[in-house]
Design a protein around this motif. Structure first.
Motif: not given
Length: 115
Positions: A61-82
């Motif tokens: 709840d503390s990060v909703k609306g500010r942080f975005t998690i995403s992933r690129d399955n082709a690169k096996n990479t996960v991101y966290l945009q803060m």
């Protein structure tokens, strides 16, 4: 031996942005849920955000609306945009991934939000 390699931490002013990245090194099999946790000094490690292989997400709840998690399955990479970072976001951020039949943790990357 699989290792999760994180990058993107650092020092940022309140209101600023950072993007964290995490990818496994070595041979990998099926990668299921990937997630970011954080641990502030003197506190327990807590879940920040998670994303499944089918792109379903959930956030603290503390990060909703500010942080975005995403992933690129082709690169096996996960991101966290803060975005809109606050001093209370200061912590060591850890990546976690479920690969094959077990989970793995990254070594952690420091995020410091301070003026």
């Amino acid at each position: 031996q699989v290792q999760l390699v994180e990058s993107g931490g650092g020092l940022v002013q309140p209101g600023g942005s950072l993007r964290l990245s995490c990818a496994p090194s070595g041979s990998t099999r099926s990668i299921y849920t990937m997630a970011w946790y954080r641990q502030a000094p003197g506190k327990q490690r807590v879940l920040v955000a998670a994303i499944t292989e089918s792109m379903n997400t959930n956030y603290a709840d503390s990060v909703k609306g500010r942080f975005t998690i995403s992933r690129d399955n082709a690169k096996n990479t996960v991101y966290l945009q803060m975005n809109s970072l606050k001093p209370e976001d200061t912590a060591v951020y850890y990546c976690k991934a479920y690969i094959g039949i077990r989970d793995y943790w990254g070594q952690g990357t420091q995020v410091t939000v301070s003026s």
